[in-house]
Scaffold this motif. Sequence first.
Motif, PDB file in Angstrom:
ATOM      1  N   PHE A  39      39.399  40.299  38.893  1.00 49.59           N
ATOM      2  CA  PHE A  39      40.580  40.512  37.681  1.00 49.59           C
ATOM      3  C   PHE A  39      39.191  42.285  36.844  1.00 49.59           C
ATOM      4  N   LEU A  40      38.436  41.624  36.557  1.00 49.60           N
ATOM      5  CA  LEU A  40      37.978  42.064  35.228  1.00 49.60           C
ATOM      6  C   LEU A  40      36.075  42.765  35.504  1.00 49.60           C
ATOM      7  N   PHE A  41      36.796  44.098  35.364  1.00 49.34           N
ATOM      8  CA  PHE A  41      35.504  44.731  35.286  1.00 49.34           C
ATOM      9  C   PHE A  41      34.373  44.501  33.913  1.00 49.34           C
ATOM     10  N   PRO A  42      33.212  43.603  33.666  1.00 48.95           N
ATOM     11  CA  PRO A  42      32.427  43.348  32.927  1.00 48.95           C
ATOM     12  C   PRO A  42      32.250  45.032  31.660  1.00 48.95           C
ATOM     13  N   GLY A  43      32.788  44.483  30.738  1.00 49.08           N
ATOM     14  CA  GLY A  43      32.074  45.402  29.941  1.00 49.08           C
ATOM     15  C   GLY A  43      33.200  46.304  29.108  1.00 49.08           C
ATOM     16  N   ASN A  44      34.224  46.312  30.094  1.00 47.31           N
ATOM     17  CA  ASN A  44      35.724  46.768  30.034  1.00 47.31           C
ATOM     18  C   ASN A  44      37.283  46.220  29.692  1.00 47.31           C
ATOM     19  N   TYR A  45      36.542  45.267  28.606  1.00 45.85           N
ATOM     20  CA  TYR A  45      37.418  44.357  28.560  1.00 45.85           C
ATOM     21  C   TYR A  45      37.357  43.575  27.169  1.00 45.85           C
ATOM     22  N   ASP A  46      38.138  43.241  26.545  1.00 41.41           N
ATOM     23  CA  ASP A  46      37.945  42.532  25.365  1.00 41.41           C
ATOM     24  C   ASP A  46      38.027  40.536  25.756  1.00 41.41           C
ATOM     25  N   ILE A  47      37.132  39.703  25.982  1.00 37.12           N
ATOM     26  CA  ILE A  47      36.836  38.422  25.999  1.00 37.12           C
ATOM     27  C   ILE A  47      37.696  37.558  25.063  1.00 37.12           C
ATOM     28  N   GLY A  48      38.371  38.071  24.158  1.00 33.00           N
ATOM     29  CA  GLY A  48      39.103  37.351  23.585  1.00 33.00           C
ATOM     30  C   GLY A  48      40.757  37.265  24.528  1.00 33.00           C
ATOM     31  N   LEU A  49      40.868  38.932  24.674  1.00 30.38           N
ATOM     32  CA  LEU A  49      41.941  38.345  25.784  1.00 30.38           C
ATOM     33  C   LEU A  49      42.108  38.098  27.558  1.00 30.38           C
TER      34      LEU A  49
ATOM     35  N   GLY B 269      36.978  46.521  47.141  1.00 27.75           N
ATOM     36  CA  GLY B 269      35.890  46.047  47.196  1.00 27.75           C
ATOM     37  C   GLY B 269      35.125  46.402  46.588  1.00 27.75           C
ATOM     38  N   GLY B 270      35.401  46.507  44.928  1.00 26.29           N
ATOM     39  CA  GLY B 270      34.750  47.115  43.792  1.00 26.29           C
ATOM     40  C   GLY B 270      34.545  48.024  43.738  1.00 26.29           C
ATOM     41  N   ASN B 271      35.029  49.351  44.442  1.00 31.53           N
ATOM     42  CA  ASN B 271      34.604  50.447  44.506  1.00 31.53           C
ATOM     43  C   ASN B 271      35.197  51.525  45.652  1.00 31.53           C
ATOM     44  N   CYS B 272      36.994  51.860  44.625  1.00 31.45           N
ATOM     45  CA  CYS B 272      37.949  52.255  45.289  1.00 31.45           C
ATOM     46  C   CYS B 272      37.433  54.406  45.038  1.00 31.45           C
ATOM     47  N   TYR B 273      36.492  54.510  45.332  1.00 30.11           N
ATOM     48  CA  TYR B 273      36.074  55.661  45.433  1.00 30.11           C
ATOM     49  C   TYR B 273      35.751  55.904  46.490  1.00 30.11           C
ATOM     50  N   ALA B 274      35.458  55.062  47.721  1.00 30.13           N
ATOM     51  CA  ALA B 274      34.594  54.691  48.812  1.00 30.13           C
ATOM     52  C   ALA B 274      35.488  55.282  49.419  1.00 30.13           C
TER      53      ALA B 274
ATOM     54  N   ALA C 131      48.006  59.273  43.474  1.00 33.17           N
ATOM     55  CA  ALA C 131      47.412  58.497  43.962  1.00 33.17           C
ATOM     56  C   ALA C 131      46.112  58.603  42.987  1.00 33.17           C
ATOM     57  N   TYR C 132      46.459  57.928  41.504  1.00 30.41           N
ATOM     58  CA  TYR C 132      45.436  57.612  40.761  1.00 30.41           C
ATOM     59  C   TYR C 132      44.249  56.623  40.601  1.00 30.41           C
ATOM     60  N   VAL C 133      43.361  56.929  40.629  1.00 31.62           N
ATOM     61  CA  VAL C 133      41.851  55.753  40.388  1.00 31.62           C
ATOM     62  C   VAL C 133      42.014  55.464  38.237  1.00 31.62           C
ATOM     63  N   GLN C 134      41.681  54.474  37.670  1.00 27.13           N
ATOM     64  CA  GLN C 134      41.430  54.098  36.259  1.00 27.13           C
ATOM     65  C   GLN C 134      40.184  54.133  36.398  1.00 27.13           C
ATOM     66  N   PRO C 135      39.848  55.072  35.932  1.00 30.70           N
ATOM     67  CA  PRO C 135      37.722  54.419  35.698  1.00 30.70           C
ATOM     68  C   PRO C 135      38.254  53.552  34.505  1.00 30.70           C
ATOM     69  N   GLY C 136      36.651  52.491  35.368  1.00 31.54           N
ATOM     70  CA  GLY C 136      36.099  52.179  34.191  1.00 31.54           C
ATOM     71  C   GLY C 136      37.039  50.697  34.422  1.00 31.54           C
ATOM     72  N   ALA C 137      37.712  50.156  34.968  1.00 30.54           N
ATOM     73  CA  ALA C 137      38.645  49.122  35.158  1.00 30.54           C
ATOM     74  C   ALA C 137      38.352  48.388  36.775  1.00 30.54           C
ATOM     75  N   GLY C 138      38.962  47.110  36.237  1.00 27.94           N
ATOM     76  CA  GLY C 138      38.764  46.022  37.824  1.00 27.94           C
ATOM     77  C   GLY C 138      39.763  45.769  37.680  1.00 27.94           C
ATOM     78  N   HIS C 139      40.635  45.172  39.022  1.00 32.91           N
ATOM     79  CA  HIS C 139      42.158  44.558  39.734  1.00 32.91           C
ATOM     80  C   HIS C 139      43.758  44.694  38.295  1.00 32.91           C
TER      81      HIS C 139
END
Length: 443
Positions: free
Chosen positions: A322-332, A377-382, A408-416
């Motif tokens: 669900f999460l992309f490392p480096g772009n989320y708050d570990i507390g959340l 699969g980890g790359n929505c621009y593929a 269609a809109y890809v949210q940059p830097g985000a995971g699922h």
Amino acid sequence: MAPINAISPLLLAGFVAARQCSNFLIPVDISSRQGQFQQVPVESNLDVGAFATRFNEYQKNYTATLLQGYQNLQGSYKISAQYCHPDNGSSSTIQLLTHGIGFDKTYWDLDYNNYNYSYVNNALENGYSTLAIDRLGIGNSSHGDPFNEIQAQAEVEALNAVTTKLRNGGISQIDHSYKKVIHVGHSFGSVQSLWLSALYPNNTDGVILTGFSAATQFLSYVVAGWNLHSARLNQPLRLGNASSEGLRGLAAQYGVTQDVVPRLQRFLEDAGADLTSQEVWNIVASTEVLDLIAGYNKTVAPLNYPSGYFASSDLTSLQYAFLFPGNYDIGLAVASEQTKQPVTAGELLTIGSAPKTSPFKGPVFVITGEHDVPFCGGNCYASVPNVTAPSFLTGVKAAFPSASAFEAYVQPGAGHGLNFHYNATAGYQAIQDFLAGNGLAAR
């Protein structure tokens, strides 16, 4: 990184103005044509692991293996809901919010850091009312047999029943009807929103699909990455049996509470280990230790899920899916692990049964994180092999050939799990702007 007891979601929640919210149960009657499956052992975590292994076998279909026939499920259930409207009154347009696997309705209204990640708040600020539901079988909605009752089709029928009640004023806690209902889903909730639009195209006015694409080949990635456990064993007090007083007593005796970090550090020091509080915090937060202590202080009414309800193993499996490392708050992230919800065997066996196309004629918007694993699969621009669409998200357009508008809109830097990332609110506003630009502004 803060100690675990400093990042409790309850301590970080705050009062948010300009909204009126209430929680209640909505009774629904449903009729669902769905599968009748052979029930296999899923009592222990090893049993659940065996289920996942067979589910993921290459060029095999575990759904077909277990399918014994079909049934007509009929029943009366209760759907847990949170209804919110702006302080200046309810509009005639409401967004009906359906969460994905691993979460409940609070996914849309995260109280962490004074509700800074709340999708509900963003919708209210744009003038919409919202109704967020716990899907049938999950959270505070009615539970049921995890193989032959809580399946995708039944959940779609429950979603449609709630929608109809919103339109005809059939929810007693809401004092009026809504002329327009926009279906907003996340992940499995997006699958169900598409499914509803296919079966009941006149019962929705707009479809917003978050954490979604038309790709299906990555489901096995996620099922493997979850390292599934039995939910009742993974968090025994919160997700398990209300009779676990023995466990609760042991927790009190040994200080297994949210302030476990300093206690565990003293224990390790006495045993000769030289670990800092930060290192101990990492042990607790990123292993199954966190799940064993989750709920000891928070649980009021344990959810008592039966065997056949599965949960991801720990915070590391949550991050992978669900999460992309480096772009989320570990507390959340820790807060979400403490409040996670399960998936049923029946949901996994029927998630692939959704219609491939919908005759819906209204506007459709799909937004997914750049690094989404379940649907890209980890790359929505593929680019998509053997498909003319330039990317996974643009490929969704083929599922809505009659849509009045599609974007269609890809949210940059985000995971699922879009709502858990630092830039979540930018994605929220993209949704509201699309609705406003396509005839569905709040009125």
